[in-house]
Design a protein around this motif. Structure first.
Motif, PDB file in Angstrom:
ATOM      1  N   GLN A  70       0.844  -1.188   0.000  1.00  0.00           N
ATOM      2  CA  GLN A  70       0.000   0.000   0.000  1.00  0.00           C
ATOM      3  C   GLN A  70       0.880   1.238   0.000  1.00  0.00           C
ATOM      4  O   GLN A  70       1.815   1.358   0.782  1.00  0.00           O
ATOM      5  CB  GLN A  70      -0.912   0.030   1.214  1.00  0.00           C
ATOM      6  CG  GLN A  70      -1.815   1.235   1.252  1.00  0.00           C
ATOM      7  CD  GLN A  70      -2.837   1.173   2.376  1.00  0.00           C
ATOM      8  OE1 GLN A  70      -2.905   0.199   3.106  1.00  0.00           O
ATOM      9  NE2 GLN A  70      -3.627   2.200   2.516  1.00  0.00           N
ATOM     10  N   ILE A 102      -0.126   5.384  -0.945  1.00  0.00           N
ATOM     11  CA  ILE A 102      -1.016   6.371  -1.543  1.00  0.00           C
ATOM     12  C   ILE A 102      -0.559   7.767  -1.156  1.00  0.00           C
ATOM     13  O   ILE A 102       0.041   7.976  -0.100  1.00  0.00           O
ATOM     14  CB  ILE A 102      -2.494   6.162  -1.137  1.00  0.00           C
ATOM     15  CG1 ILE A 102      -2.662   6.183   0.384  1.00  0.00           C
ATOM     16  CG2 ILE A 102      -3.046   4.899  -1.713  1.00  0.00           C
ATOM     17  CD1 ILE A 102      -4.103   6.133   0.836  1.00  0.00           C
ATOM     18  N   ILE A 119      -6.331  11.236  -5.130  1.00  0.00           N
ATOM     19  CA  ILE A 119      -5.416  10.301  -4.484  1.00  0.00           C
ATOM     20  C   ILE A 119      -4.826   9.413  -5.570  1.00  0.00           C
ATOM     21  O   ILE A 119      -5.535   8.991  -6.481  1.00  0.00           O
ATOM     22  CB  ILE A 119      -6.150   9.438  -3.433  1.00  0.00           C
ATOM     23  CG1 ILE A 119      -6.779  10.320  -2.363  1.00  0.00           C
ATOM     24  CG2 ILE A 119      -5.218   8.404  -2.820  1.00  0.00           C
ATOM     25  CD1 ILE A 119      -7.780   9.627  -1.488  1.00  0.00           C
ATOM     26  N   SER A 131      -3.671   0.641  -3.109  1.00  0.00           N
ATOM     27  CA  SER A 131      -4.366   0.310  -1.877  1.00  0.00           C
ATOM     28  C   SER A 131      -5.339  -0.819  -2.185  1.00  0.00           C
ATOM     29  O   SER A 131      -5.678  -1.052  -3.347  1.00  0.00           O
ATOM     30  CB  SER A 131      -5.127   1.532  -1.358  1.00  0.00           C
ATOM     31  OG  SER A 131      -5.779   1.229  -0.150  1.00  0.00           O
TER      32      SER A 131
END
Length: 167
Positions: free
Chosen positions: A19, A21, A37, A41
Protein backbone atom coordinates in the motif's frame (compact mmCIF):
# COMPACT_ATOMS: atom_id res chain seq x y z
CA UNK A 1 6.11 -17.65 -16.27
CA UNK A 2 3.68 -18.04 -13.43
CA UNK A 3 2.78 -14.94 -11.44
CA UNK A 4 2.46 -14.76 -7.64
CA UNK A 5 -0.93 -14.24 -6.00
CA UNK A 6 0.04 -10.76 -4.81
CA UNK A 7 0.40 -9.70 -8.47
CA UNK A 8 -3.16 -10.55 -9.50
CA UNK A 9 -5.45 -7.51 -9.57
CA UNK A 10 -2.90 -4.88 -10.48
CA UNK A 11 0.14 -6.67 -11.88
CA UNK A 12 3.65 -5.28 -11.82
CA UNK A 13 7.11 -6.15 -13.04
CA UNK A 14 9.86 -4.60 -10.90
CA UNK A 15 8.52 -3.02 -7.68
CA UNK A 16 6.28 -4.52 -5.03
CA UNK A 17 4.27 -2.39 -2.62
CA UNK A 18 1.37 -3.53 -0.47
CA UNK A 19 0.00 0.00 0.00
CA UNK A 20 1.28 3.43 -0.98
CA UNK A 21 -1.02 6.37 -1.54
CA UNK A 22 -0.56 10.11 -1.77
CA UNK A 23 -3.35 12.64 -2.01
CA UNK A 24 -4.27 16.28 -2.06
CA UNK A 25 -7.34 18.30 -1.07
CA UNK A 26 -8.18 20.19 -4.27
CA UNK A 27 -11.26 21.90 -2.79
CA UNK A 28 -12.38 22.15 0.83
CA UNK A 29 -15.46 24.33 1.37
CA UNK A 30 -18.29 24.23 3.93
CA UNK A 31 -20.52 21.91 1.91
CA UNK A 32 -18.19 20.60 -0.83
CA UNK A 33 -14.87 18.72 -0.92
CA UNK A 34 -12.78 17.32 -3.74
CA UNK A 35 -9.71 15.15 -3.19
CA UNK A 36 -7.38 13.36 -5.59
CA UNK A 37 -5.42 10.30 -4.48
CA UNK A 38 -2.89 8.24 -6.45
CA UNK A 39 -1.12 4.99 -5.63
CA UNK A 40 -1.88 1.45 -4.49
CA UNK A 41 -4.37 0.31 -1.88
CA UNK A 42 -6.88 -2.46 -1.39
CA UNK A 43 -10.03 -1.40 -3.19
CA UNK A 44 -12.24 -1.98 -0.16
CA UNK A 45 -10.32 0.73 1.76
CA UNK A 46 -11.61 3.20 -0.85
CA UNK A 47 -15.05 1.72 -1.65
CA UNK A 48 -17.83 -0.03 0.31
CA UNK A 49 -17.59 -3.59 -1.03
CA UNK A 50 -15.08 -6.31 -0.22
CA UNK A 51 -16.63 -8.47 -2.95
CA UNK A 52 -16.31 -5.96 -5.80
CA UNK A 53 -13.11 -4.33 -4.55
CA UNK A 54 -11.12 -7.16 -2.97
CA UNK A 55 -8.07 -6.75 -5.24
CA UNK A 56 -5.43 -4.05 -5.37
CA UNK A 57 -6.47 -0.65 -6.67
CA UNK A 58 -3.50 0.80 -8.56
CA UNK A 59 -4.51 4.10 -10.03
CA UNK A 60 -5.93 7.57 -9.58
CA UNK A 61 -8.87 8.06 -7.27
CA UNK A 62 -11.16 11.10 -7.06
CA UNK A 63 -13.36 11.64 -4.00
CA UNK A 64 -16.02 14.35 -4.10
CA UNK A 65 -18.30 15.12 -1.18
CA UNK A 66 -21.38 17.33 -1.07
CA UNK A 67 -23.38 18.02 2.08
CA UNK A 68 -26.99 19.22 2.29
CA UNK A 69 -27.70 19.29 6.07
CA UNK A 70 -30.99 17.63 6.94
CA UNK A 71 -31.34 16.14 3.44
CA UNK A 72 -28.23 14.04 2.67
CA UNK A 73 -24.47 13.76 2.50
CA UNK A 74 -23.36 12.63 -0.95
CA UNK A 75 -20.05 11.17 -2.07
CA UNK A 76 -18.93 10.37 -5.60
CA UNK A 77 -15.72 8.35 -5.80
CA UNK A 78 -13.84 6.68 -8.59
CA UNK A 79 -11.27 6.82 -11.32
CA UNK A 80 -9.07 4.80 -13.65
CA UNK A 81 -6.84 1.95 -12.46
CA UNK A 82 -4.34 -0.57 -13.79
CA UNK A 83 -5.65 -4.10 -14.27
CA UNK A 84 -2.48 -5.51 -15.88
CA UNK A 85 0.55 -3.47 -16.89
CA UNK A 86 1.81 -6.51 -18.83
CA UNK A 87 -1.23 -6.41 -21.11
CA UNK A 88 -1.62 -2.60 -21.14
CA UNK A 89 -5.04 -3.17 -19.60
CA UNK A 90 -6.88 -0.48 -17.64
CA UNK A 91 -10.29 -0.21 -16.03
CA UNK A 92 -12.43 2.37 -14.33
CA UNK A 93 -14.85 2.47 -11.44
CA UNK A 94 -17.15 4.79 -9.54
CA UNK A 95 -19.39 4.73 -6.51
CA UNK A 96 -22.22 7.18 -5.72
CA UNK A 97 -23.44 7.17 -2.11
CA UNK A 98 -26.12 9.12 -0.28
CA UNK A 99 -25.74 9.00 3.53
CA UNK A 100 -27.96 10.40 6.31
CA UNK A 101 -30.93 10.65 3.93
CA UNK A 102 -33.47 13.12 5.36
CA UNK A 103 -31.41 13.33 8.56
CA UNK A 104 -31.74 9.61 9.41
CA UNK A 105 -29.40 6.60 9.32
CA UNK A 106 -30.77 5.64 5.89
CA UNK A 107 -28.23 5.35 3.07
CA UNK A 108 -28.10 4.16 -0.53
CA UNK A 109 -25.13 3.40 -2.77
CA UNK A 110 -24.51 2.40 -6.38
CA UNK A 111 -21.13 1.18 -7.69
CA UNK A 112 -19.83 0.07 -11.05
CA UNK A 113 -16.44 -1.41 -11.94
CA UNK A 114 -15.42 -2.12 -15.52
CA UNK A 115 -12.27 -4.10 -16.29
CA UNK A 116 -13.48 -5.74 -19.47
CA UNK A 117 -10.90 -6.18 -22.23
CA UNK A 118 -11.73 -7.45 -25.69
CA UNK A 119 -8.20 -7.74 -27.10
CA UNK A 120 -5.60 -10.46 -26.44
CA UNK A 121 -4.54 -10.87 -22.83
CA UNK A 122 -2.22 -13.14 -20.94
CA UNK A 123 -3.77 -16.21 -19.25
CA UNK A 124 -1.67 -16.55 -16.09
CA UNK A 125 -2.92 -20.06 -15.30
CA UNK A 126 -2.11 -21.65 -18.69
CA UNK A 127 0.80 -19.33 -19.66
CA UNK A 128 -0.74 -18.40 -23.05
CA UNK A 129 -2.36 -15.40 -24.73
CA UNK A 130 -6.12 -15.57 -25.32
CA UNK A 131 -8.57 -13.53 -27.37
CA UNK A 132 -11.43 -12.34 -25.10
CA UNK A 133 -9.84 -13.93 -22.04
CA UNK A 134 -12.70 -14.78 -19.61
CA UNK A 135 -10.44 -13.64 -16.73
CA UNK A 136 -11.00 -10.02 -17.87
CA UNK A 137 -14.67 -10.08 -18.98
CA UNK A 138 -16.09 -8.22 -15.99
CA UNK A 139 -18.42 -5.27 -15.67
CA UNK A 140 -19.77 -5.47 -12.13
CA UNK A 141 -22.58 -3.37 -10.73
CA UNK A 142 -23.89 -3.22 -7.16
CA UNK A 143 -26.73 -1.40 -5.37
CA UNK A 144 -26.84 -1.17 -1.56
CA UNK A 145 -29.64 0.10 0.67
CA UNK A 146 -29.10 0.25 4.40
CA UNK A 147 -29.73 1.84 7.77
CA UNK A 148 -27.16 2.71 10.44
CA UNK A 149 -28.64 2.45 13.92
CA UNK A 150 -27.20 4.85 16.50
CA UNK A 151 -24.94 3.38 19.21
CA UNK A 152 -27.47 4.39 21.84
CA UNK A 153 -30.08 1.98 20.43
CA UNK A 154 -28.27 -1.29 21.30
CA UNK A 155 -25.04 -0.09 22.94
CA UNK A 156 -23.06 -0.65 19.72
CA UNK A 157 -23.14 0.68 16.19
CA UNK A 158 -25.28 -1.60 14.03
CA UNK A 159 -25.54 -1.43 10.25
CA UNK A 160 -28.44 -3.26 8.59
CA UNK A 161 -28.25 -3.46 4.80
CA UNK A 162 -29.06 -5.42 1.69
CA UNK A 163 -27.32 -5.41 -1.64
CA UNK A 164 -27.87 -6.59 -5.17
CA UNK A 165 -24.98 -7.23 -7.53
CA UNK A 166 -24.75 -8.05 -11.23
CA UNK A 167 -21.82 -9.17 -13.38
Amino acid sequence: GTKGWDEIGGTFNKISSRQLIIGYHLVEADDFTLDVIAGRSKGYYLFNSQVMYGTNYDGIFFDMGYNQPGLFNMTLKGGPFIVSSQDNHYGYTFQLTFNEIVGTGLYASYALIDWEKKSKTYDQVNDIYLENNPQWQFVNSQFVLGYRLPKETFGAAINVYGSYGVN
